[in-house]
Scaffold this motif. Sequence first.
Motif, short mmCIF file in Angstrom:
data_model
loop_
_atom_site.label_atom_id
_atom_site.label_comp_id
_atom_site.label_asym_id
_atom_site.label_seq_id
_atom_site.Cartn_x
_atom_site.Cartn_y
_atom_site.Cartn_z
N MET A 219 0.66 -1.27 -0.51
CA MET A 219 -0.24 0.06 0.04
C MET A 219 0.63 1.13 -0.06
O MET A 219 2.33 1.53 0.77
N GLY A 220 0.31 2.51 -1.05
CA GLY A 220 0.95 3.40 -0.49
C GLY A 220 0.69 4.74 -1.41
O GLY A 220 -0.28 4.42 -2.05
N MET A 221 0.92 5.66 -0.83
CA MET A 221 0.45 6.65 -1.42
C MET A 221 1.66 7.51 -2.67
O MET A 221 2.39 7.73 -2.09
N ASN A 222 1.91 7.73 -3.31
CA ASN A 222 2.10 8.30 -4.31
C ASN A 222 1.65 9.75 -5.08
O ASN A 222 0.71 9.77 -5.55
N ALA A 223 2.81 10.81 -4.50
CA ALA A 223 2.29 12.44 -4.96
C ALA A 223 1.97 12.14 -6.17
O ALA A 223 1.36 13.01 -6.97
N LYS A 224 2.36 11.57 -7.27
CA LYS A 224 3.11 11.17 -8.62
C LYS A 224 1.64 10.64 -9.06
O LYS A 224 0.63 10.88 -9.90
N LYS A 225 0.56 10.36 -8.31
CA LYS A 225 -1.05 9.28 -8.53
C LYS A 225 -1.38 9.92 -7.58
O LYS A 225 -1.84 8.83 -6.55
N PRO A 226 -2.66 10.97 -7.83
CA PRO A 226 -2.93 11.51 -6.60
C PRO A 226 -4.22 10.68 -6.79
O PRO A 226 -5.09 11.23 -5.11
N PHE A 227 -4.50 9.90 -6.88
CA PHE A 227 -6.06 9.75 -6.95
C PHE A 227 -5.78 8.54 -6.15
O PHE A 227 -6.90 7.42 -5.89
N LEU A 228 -4.89 8.22 -5.97
CA LEU A 228 -4.44 6.91 -4.73
C LEU A 228 -5.40 7.75 -3.45
O LEU A 228 -6.10 6.79 -2.80
N VAL B 20 -4.87 -3.35 -0.01
CA VAL B 20 -3.57 -3.45 -1.10
C VAL B 20 -3.74 -2.18 -2.31
O VAL B 20 -5.03 -2.15 -2.37
N ASN B 21 -2.80 -1.69 -2.56
CA ASN B 21 -2.95 -0.71 -4.08
C ASN B 21 -2.04 -0.57 -4.53
O ASN B 21 -1.84 0.08 -5.56
N ALA B 22 -1.46 -0.85 -4.12
CA ALA B 22 0.55 -1.31 -4.62
C ALA B 22 0.29 -1.84 -6.49
O ALA B 22 1.23 -1.21 -7.16
N ALA B 99 -4.27 12.16 -14.02
CA ALA B 99 -4.51 10.81 -13.12
C ALA B 99 -2.89 10.70 -12.56
O ALA B 99 -2.96 9.19 -11.50
N SER B 100 -2.23 10.57 -14.23
CA SER B 100 -0.82 10.72 -13.07
C SER B 100 -0.25 11.41 -14.30
O SER B 100 -0.23 12.29 -15.16
N LYS B 101 0.82 11.74 -12.89
CA LYS B 101 1.51 13.10 -12.86
C LYS B 101 2.98 12.93 -13.75
O LYS B 101 4.03 13.16 -13.74
#
Lengths: 587, 246
Positions: A219-228, B20-22, B99-101
């Motif tokens: 699991m992770g949040m990623n600044a480049k994937k804002p919709f996580l 999970v979301n990885a 959706a992706s930067k």
Amino acid sequence: MLKDLLNEFVNHPDFDVDTMVLDNYQLEPGLYIRFNNYNKMDELYVKKNTDLPENDPLVKWFKKADFYSSLIEMNKPVDPKKKIHSNNLFTLFCKRDIFYQEGKVHPELQEHIDRYFSALLNPGNRETAKILAAAHYEPLPEESVYCSKARFNAVLDTVAEYIKKEDIRNNCYIKLFLNAEEEAYVYESGRYLLPKIFNKNTYNINVGGRILGLSNTDMGMNAKKPFLEHKTTAFKVPYRISTEEALLLRKFYLWLFGQGRGGRPLYNGYIPVWEHAPQLLLVANEVDVRKPVIYLHFERGVDLTIDDCEFLPSFSDKMSKAIVFTNYFDNCLDKSSYKSGVLDKLSAVEAHINENLYAFQLVSNYDVKNIKVTEKLSQALANQIMLSREAMRAWLRKGYFLPMQSGVDKITMGVILARLQKLEFIPALAYALNVRFSLMKYFREEEKDMGLTIQTAYLNLREKVLNTKDTASCENDLEFYLAVGQLLRYFFSLSQAQTLHYDVLWRGITAARDAGDIKTEYRKYFQRYAHEININNPRFNNMLSIASSYLPKKEEPINLDALFYGFAADKIIYYKDKEDDKNDKEQ
Amino acid sequence: MKSLRFTLSGPLACFRQPDVNAKVYFTYNNIHKVALLGLLGAVIGLSGYRNADLYGQGEKLYPEFYEVLSPLLVSVVPNVKNGYFSKKIQYFNNSVGYASKEEGGNLQVREQWLENPNWTVFLAQHKLDASIWDKLCDYMLRGQCVYIPYLGRNDFPAQISDVCLVELSVSKSLRIDSLFLYSGDLNTLDGGDPSQYLFVETAPTSLVPKHNFYEFGRYIFTNCTLPEDELPPYLYSDGVRQYSFY
């Protein structure tokens, strides 16, 4: 998913989770040194392929101490510059190149050590302090940190000597341990883990006095994937758990990471539900009784990621209906070469199909994103694997056969056509056809046994070609396609080319739209090799007249099965029966 | 007891598991209570998770659909062998750009989808306000809805069919033909015959006040029998099968 997996992991009556994880915990390559009192030390140098003795107390001690002192991941270090990779005051881990330079302790090492120990003393932000206070951790006493630091500083030169003596040249780990009680190690690892176990402490919330934070497992949040992030809900991040659950999840993933069989790591397995066998993760052929299981598939990188997970309510490797792999060429090919027989285990069926239909290319490519085209694996076969692997896996790994049942005809024929481009030897076609006919019979019980029908027709054709004195004529479409297959194989045998390329021959056949096209195709080869053929060869004449005399019905589909069977079966034109053999010998 | 029965189905569904979301988003095998309440909320026009803040409505304890409908009791029967719907992991791109930067602005998504799910759902009024219950029954029976109900993602519209009111009676047999919540020892479930199956899934049962994340329970679907003292509450029968409401 994770909650169901944890249920199985923590409720084992015989083992606590730490023992389970430590049981298959692997020490990374490196130099391990334990410093005991009175300047005594114990060393262990682990190389890449070292087999460590299992019950050695020192190895066990190092495994435990290493497990409790390692970082969760490189992004969660104690040392802000990430040079020192341990997490408590009893240990000092770093890479060899950080430690050692030109026969001596690296001049910058002291700076790293100072930084590491001061980071231990000042763990930083308010959130960390809050979590530690909630878990009743007192701040580390300064004097014990200074004492450890002094002990490490005192032995650096000794370790450098050792590295020099052992001539350690690769950049492996140098891991130094102070001999302390296991409880102390466990306690201190908590000091590191608790504030770092969540993905990020800024997401922590307090619910009824308990701290819940964002899980860091898969699991992770990623600044480049804002919709996580969940933009429109009150909770923002998908999954918050307690520290206890987060610790358990970390251990579960470590345990899963250590799973293997016979020295090789596992990539998938089955966890029986509520059974708690000593081996919690089973491979397919160990699930011999029907039971509910969780199927898992995972990817191994630096960490482990679960990339497939399904609950199977009633799974067993043993099939409820066995499958008969018949050799439909038993009248002609060398019987021993195709392993016909009854198989009743999915894992055995998988191996059989993988070998005979897919030329060993299916199982290794189940999870490959972009299948690589090689000498042995044509683009056409790669495409067919892409199309069929999910259906194959659903049946062979999960016991769910509906996709195969509906697709068996298309899948097996598609693979055979693809195989023809790079057929290593003609019997391989016969083996693949055997698998196709056997699977068709298994999944389409209500239909006639296609393989048997074709085999019978072939025997009739042989009878006719060998024994017709006048011109033979064609009775039905099966006979026509078998005869064409035989003729093509015959022409093929007349070719003088050094290496034969099947695809030249087959391109025309597989592109043919009707029986007319097929006729044109074999006539082309007849013209090419006519000079080689004796006009008084009665067998050839019979075969040719059977093929030529057939008048196809309108819009009749091409029977590729019969054509391929005719091609792969023994050449009737060269036929020698046992009687002939005898006569030859007598003469 | 009067109960509203209907068949809920669709070619595909995805009820995302949040844990999970990885790499892959997994789906629950069955529609869980919170998702079902959300779907019913869409039918009668209740609002969903949208931040109350965003619309200046002040902080709320629950989203509207949950606040209104949570007193409802539901029972769900998966109409498939062993309670197992086949699933496939789909791999697709989200190339809308925002959706992706990362370079190229392309977000790769792997998501597990259910294939041809089909459930028989029973609803019981229980403590639900009578006017809401009547409205819900009325909308369902007449095939009307305010928002389009869907199966987990708005790409998968829900098919609601065979809606009717049925009469159920209190019952207490040891075999339950619907999903039920059970936290006891699974070894006490008694099967013994070779066609025995047991489906277990920890899935959402309710929402936490204020923060609104899920609370979980263990849903079971099996042909085994339960020990009598472990039977869940709210068991009803239509004379042929017994359903557990939760």
